[in-house]
Design an enzyme around this catalytic site. Structure first.
Site, PDB file in Angstrom:
ATOM      1  N   ASP A  30      -4.159   3.188  -1.785  1.00 26.57           N
ATOM      2  CA  ASP A  30      -3.619   1.603  -2.060  1.00 26.57           C
ATOM      3  C   ASP A  30      -3.122   1.480  -3.449  1.00 26.57           C
ATOM      4  OD1 ASP A  30      -3.006  -1.127  -2.308  1.00 26.57           O
ATOM      5  OD2 ASP A  30      -4.256  -1.594  -0.762  1.00 26.57           O
ATOM      6  N   LYS A  77       2.717  -8.341  -4.394  1.00 28.09           N
ATOM      7  CA  LYS A  77       2.261  -8.405  -5.824  1.00 28.09           C
ATOM      8  C   LYS A  77       3.160  -7.995  -6.789  1.00 28.09           C
ATOM      9  CE  LYS A  77      -1.171  -9.459  -3.271  1.00 28.09           C
ATOM     10  NZ  LYS A  77      -2.479  -8.508  -2.733  1.00 28.09           N
ATOM     11  N   TYR A  79      -9.886  -3.787  -1.124  1.00 27.30           N
ATOM     12  CA  TYR A  79      -9.266  -5.152  -0.950  1.00 27.30           C
ATOM     13  C   TYR A  79      -9.948  -5.926   0.149  1.00 27.30           C
ATOM     14  CZ  TYR A  79      -5.967  -8.902  -0.005  1.00 27.30           C
ATOM     15  OH  TYR A  79      -5.213 -10.171   0.416  1.00 27.30           O
TER      16      TYR A  79
HETATM   17  C1  LIG Z   1      -2.487  -8.326  -1.683  1.00 30.11           C
HETATM   18  C2  LIG Z   1      -3.396  -6.862  -1.344  1.00 30.11           C
HETATM   19  C3  LIG Z   1      -3.426  -6.283   0.080  1.00 30.11           C
HETATM   20  C4  LIG Z   1      -2.726  -7.134   1.202  1.00 30.11           C
HETATM   21  O1  LIG Z   1      -1.559  -7.347   1.027  1.00 30.11           O
HETATM   22  P1  LIG Z   1      -0.846  -8.865   1.736  1.00 30.11           P
HETATM   23  O2  LIG Z   1       0.606  -8.721   1.101  1.00 30.11           O
HETATM   24  O3  LIG Z   1      -1.429 -10.088   1.224  1.00 30.11           O
HETATM   25  O4  LIG Z   1      -0.991  -8.344   3.182  1.00 30.11           O
HETATM   26  C5  LIG Z   1      -3.827  -4.858   0.272  1.00 30.11           C
HETATM   27  N1  LIG Z   1      -4.223  -4.217  -1.016  1.00 30.11           N
HETATM   28  C6  LIG Z   1      -4.165  -4.778  -2.161  1.00 30.11           C
HETATM   29  C7  LIG Z   1      -4.860  -3.899  -3.116  1.00 30.11           C
HETATM   30  C8  LIG Z   1      -3.915  -6.076  -2.442  1.00 30.11           C
HETATM   31  O5  LIG Z   1      -3.911  -6.588  -3.594  1.00 30.11           O
END
Ligand SMILES: *Cc1c(COP(=O)(O)O)cnc(C)c1O
Length: 425
Positions: free
Chosen positions: A215, A240, A144
């Site tokens: 992640d 998300k 990301y």
């Molecule tokens: C959006 C996202 C992040 C970061 O998250 P935030 O809530 O925007 O700080 C990290 N990893 C992935 C895969 C993401 O889609």
């Protein structure tokens, strides 16, 4: 101050004294551990029922920075950790702890901490996993964009050794894992939905004793369970799918084994803690998590197959498709393909710009995992900071469109795609 949530929480991770003989995951510590995932989500944040208590069914929002410490001996018990209690909301808060317990439960980990964003979760996990280690943080270039930027800052300012290695070059990738201090991976990747073999990563990272952070934001625990492959940490952007309503920024860090006091100290002192109301909102989002994921998975697959038949499109990226180059790994590692996909328009960048400007229902917006179907051009948004040739080499073409398939009726999504793709007006 102690209420039924606290006593329920006392059994949860976070109290190192609670279970020194713990077995590895999944821990057997909660009365609700035998319920199905959908049931546990529907009751996210709720304690067990207690006869005669007349309790609120929804968790309370403890919107307070501070807690009454009581008599000096009570304060002593709380500060020494002899008794679970609260002092200051950066250290712990009952509402935030209830969410932490839900996150740990969702992933099958022993404990969790909640953070103010996904980026704060990555920072917290990377710092905790690298603590006391000599080797570099090994990761891959297509993580990301926000994580990439964060690691660049850690490398430039704090001189943290960070190595970006392409997992497609297996020899180099496995060798890097074997001498790593910690490993951070993201699978499926964004926007090309490339998969990385978690079991293989864990096997090679073990050689040098590096802890593996996954992640799991894009896959979600509904579709992929990194702890089952031996990962040590899972990080999420709850922004998300977990919250799933596009109305807050948040994150979480889950550990397969118990958090140590020093892990907790890292979390509390890095400062990326969250307020009670946002934590409460994520729990509200979680109550419909499994239902939402069923819909995202179903519509994601339908849309991916439909797009593959279109003459305007040269390629569709979604893990569920037969054309995905890692079908075998998909079958081994994921239960469903999810709601995120991307596709390449034959007409390149002009066609992608035209597509975005013709969408009526689908929203042109970043992020993913919410109720609305969203589209972006990665070359113009998440990957615009990359040099054009590096972007091409990474496979992010100018005519690439990323779609986060939402919860609208799939026929309406397809009708809007059809309209936006059509050559004639
Ligand atoms: C959006 C996202 C992040 C970061 O998250 P935030 O809530 O925007 O700080 C990290 N990893 C992935 C895969 C993401 O889609």
């Amino acid at each position: 101050m102690m209420n039924h949530h606290d006593s329920w929480l006392e059994q949860a991770a976070g109290n190192p004294a609670s279970d020194p003989r713990h077995e590895p995951s999944p821990p057997r510590r909660q009365r609700n551990a035998s319920y199905q995932l959908a049931t546990r989500c529907a009751r996210a944040g709720s304690g067990p029922r207690e006869a005669g208590r007349n309790a609120s069914v929804q968790p309370a929002i403890h919107q307070s920075a501070i807690f009454d410490l009581g008599a000096p001996e009570d304060a002593e018990a709380i500060f020494s950790g002899a008794r679970k209690g609260y002092a200051y909301s950066r250290f712990g808060n009952p509402t935030v702890d209830a969410l932490a317990r839900s996150l740990a439960d969702l992933e099958g980990g022993h404990g969790a901490v909640v953070t103010s964003s996904g980026n704060a979760a990555v920072l917290c996990a990377v710092t905790a996993a690298l603590q006391g280690r000599q080797g570099p943080l090994v990761t891959h270039p297509d993580i990301y964009g926000g994580s990439f930027e964060l690691l660049r800052i850690l490398a430039d300012v704090y001189r943290v050794p960070v190595e970006f290695v392409d997992p497609a070059d297996e020899d180099q990738w496995f060798r890097a894992l074997e001498r790593a201090g910690a490993v951070l991976v993201e699978t499926p990747s964004n926007p090309l939905l490339r998969l990385i073999d978690l079991a293989a990563i864990v096997q090679h990272a073990k050689v040098g004793g590096a802890e593996v952070i996954v992640d799991n934001t894009v896959a979600t625990p509904f579709n992929q369970r990194p702890f089952q492959f031996g990962a040590d940490w899972v990080v999420h952007s709850t922004t998300k799918y977990l919250n799933g309503h596009g109305d807050l920024i948040g994150g979480g860090v889950i550990r397969r084994e118990p958090f140590t006091a020093s892990h907790r100290s890292i979390h509390k002192n890095l400062g990326g803690t969250v307020n009670a109301f946002d934590a409460w909102l994520v729990m509200r989002g979680l109550r419909t998590f499994t239902l939402r994921m069923e819909a995202h998975n179903r519509s994601g697959e339908i849309v991916a197959r439909w797009l593959e038949q279109r003459p305007e499109i040269s390629r569709v990226y979604h893990p569920s498709l037969d054309s995905h180059p890692q079908r075998e790994l998909f079958g081994r590692q994921m239960s469903h393909g999810g709601g995120l996909l991307s596709f390449e328009l034959r007409g390149g960048e002009p066609a992608a710009i035209r597509f975005l400007s013709r969408m009526q229902l689908i929203v042109h917006a970043v992020s993913l995992g919410g109720p609305e179907t969203l589209a972006t051009m990665p070359a113009r948004s998440s990957h615009r900071g990359m040099a054009p040739d590096a972007r091409q080499r990474a496979g992010v073409r100018d005519g690439l469109v990323r779609l986060s398939v939402g919860l609208e009726h799939v026929d309406d999504i397809l009708a809007d795609l059809d309209h936006a793709l059509r050559a004639e007006t």
